[in-house]
Design a protein around this motif. Structure first.
Motif, short mmCIF file in Angstrom:
data_model
loop_
_atom_site.label_atom_id
_atom_site.label_comp_id
_atom_site.label_asym_id
_atom_site.label_seq_id
_atom_site.Cartn_x
_atom_site.Cartn_y
_atom_site.Cartn_z
N LYS A 1 -33.98 -65.71 15.38
CA LYS A 1 -33.85 -64.33 15.87
C LYS A 1 -33.79 -63.41 14.65
CE LYS A 1 -30.74 -65.59 19.68
NZ LYS A 1 -31.03 -67.01 19.43
N PRO A 2 -34.26 -62.17 14.80
CA PRO A 2 -34.14 -61.25 13.67
C PRO A 2 -32.67 -61.09 13.28
CG PRO A 2 -35.61 -60.36 15.33
CD PRO A 2 -34.97 -61.58 15.93
N MET A 3 -32.37 -61.20 12.01
CA MET A 3 -30.98 -61.10 11.55
C MET A 3 -30.92 -60.26 10.30
SD MET A 3 -29.00 -64.71 11.74
CE MET A 3 -28.80 -65.63 13.25
N ASP A 4 -29.75 -59.69 10.11
CA ASP A 4 -29.49 -58.85 8.96
C ASP A 4 -28.12 -59.31 8.46
OD1 ASP A 4 -28.45 -56.82 7.41
OD2 ASP A 4 -28.82 -55.23 8.87
N LYS B 1 -23.55 -74.50 15.74
CA LYS B 1 -22.18 -74.85 15.34
C LYS B 1 -22.12 -75.39 13.92
CE LYS B 1 -21.81 -79.49 17.40
NZ LYS B 1 -23.25 -79.79 17.30
N ALA B 2 -23.25 -75.87 13.40
CA ALA B 2 -23.23 -76.40 12.05
C ALA B 2 -23.32 -75.31 10.98
CB ALA B 2 -24.38 -77.39 11.86
N GLY B 3 -23.85 -74.14 11.34
CA GLY B 3 -23.97 -73.12 10.31
C GLY B 3 -24.98 -72.07 10.68
N CYS B 4 -25.39 -71.32 9.67
CA CYS B 4 -26.33 -70.22 9.89
C CYS B 4 -27.28 -70.15 8.70
CB CYS B 4 -25.55 -68.91 10.02
SG CYS B 4 -26.60 -67.47 10.20
N THR B 5 -28.57 -70.02 9.01
CA THR B 5 -29.59 -69.92 7.96
C THR B 5 -30.52 -68.77 8.30
OG1 THR B 5 -29.58 -72.23 7.35
CG2 THR B 5 -31.63 -71.08 7.01
N VAL B 6 -30.87 -68.00 7.29
CA VAL B 6 -31.83 -66.91 7.48
C VAL B 6 -33.04 -67.18 6.61
CG1 VAL B 6 -32.22 -64.43 7.29
CG2 VAL B 6 -29.97 -65.29 7.99
N HIS C 1 -35.16 -74.44 10.99
CA HIS C 1 -35.22 -74.92 12.37
C HIS C 1 -33.83 -75.15 12.94
CE1 HIS C 1 -39.50 -75.51 12.03
NE2 HIS C 1 -39.33 -76.28 10.99
N GLY C 2 -32.80 -75.04 12.10
CA GLY C 2 -31.45 -75.29 12.58
C GLY C 2 -30.99 -76.72 12.41
N ASP C 3 -31.78 -77.56 11.72
CA ASP C 3 -31.36 -78.95 11.46
C ASP C 3 -30.67 -79.02 10.10
OD1 ASP C 3 -32.65 -79.86 13.78
OD2 ASP C 3 -34.57 -79.99 12.71
#
Length: 196
Positions: A113-116, A173-178, A24-26
């Motif tokens: 969002k779809p990510m690769d 801004k805190a990071g990225c999760t897939v 969720h981005g938390d």
């Protein structure tokens, strides 16, 4: 209140390297660097993550008290003291007037969002009970999956392995999760040629 008294738990001190996000981005944890340079995952419950993100920046030194599950290099934090001496304690999820739309938002689940992404795995990531839940790539991206999927994909979640992963991701801004749907190992071409 949490059933564990944090004062009785061992205290670990170190520097926050980067935050780990849930899908969720938390923030639901961070990577802690010990004075000897080794790194360890710290898991924080999502309701604490917001407070931690408010009071702690990457690079800050913090003191964490928590429990370590068997078989996983992880601290499940019960309390955290910031460099400024702010103490953040797990009082349980519903002590601060929770906001229900975030807890189990039906539509929220697929907000990525779809990510690769691709990169080298630097550490496996665990859930609070020590279950394997994914891996951290060297650029700070977290790959997340269910414990059931992670158990079958252990060889992809091992430090030093280069992987490419597809899924839905959140980046802030805190990071990225897939949230990973598919993962593949990238075999380095130079290494492949060396075998011929």
């Amino acid at each position: 209140m949490h059933w564990i008294d944090p004062a009785c738990l061992p205290e670990t001190r170190g520097k926050v390297v980067l935050f780990l996000l849930n899908p969720h981005g938390d923030a639901d944890g961070f990577v802690l660097q010990h004075p000897d340079g080794t790194q360890q995952q710290v898991h924080v419950p999502p309701h604490l993550g917001k407070q931690v993100a408010r009071h702690v920046m990457p690079g800050d030194t913090v003191r964490v008290r928590g429990v370590k599950p068997r078989g996983a290099d992880l601290i499940a934090a019960v309390s955290l003291t910031t460099r400024q001496g702010v103490e953040i304690v797990d009082e349980g999820p519903h002590s601060h007037g929770h906001d229900p739309k975030h807890e189990h938002g039906g539509g929220h689940d697929r907000d990525g969002k779809p990510m690769d992404v691709q990169g080298e795995v630097v550490m496996p990531l665990y859930g609070p009970k020590g279950e394997l839940r994914g891996a951290l790539l060297e650029d700070g991206t977290s790959l997340r999956m269910s414990p059931h999927a992670a158990a079958e994909l252990v060889e992809y979640l091992t430090p030093g392995v280069h992987v490419q992963a597809w899924g839905r991701g959140v980046k802030n801004k805190a990071g990225c999760t897939v949230d990973v749907h598919d993962i593949a190992e990238l075999v380095d071409e130079a290494a492949a040629h060396a075998h011929h």
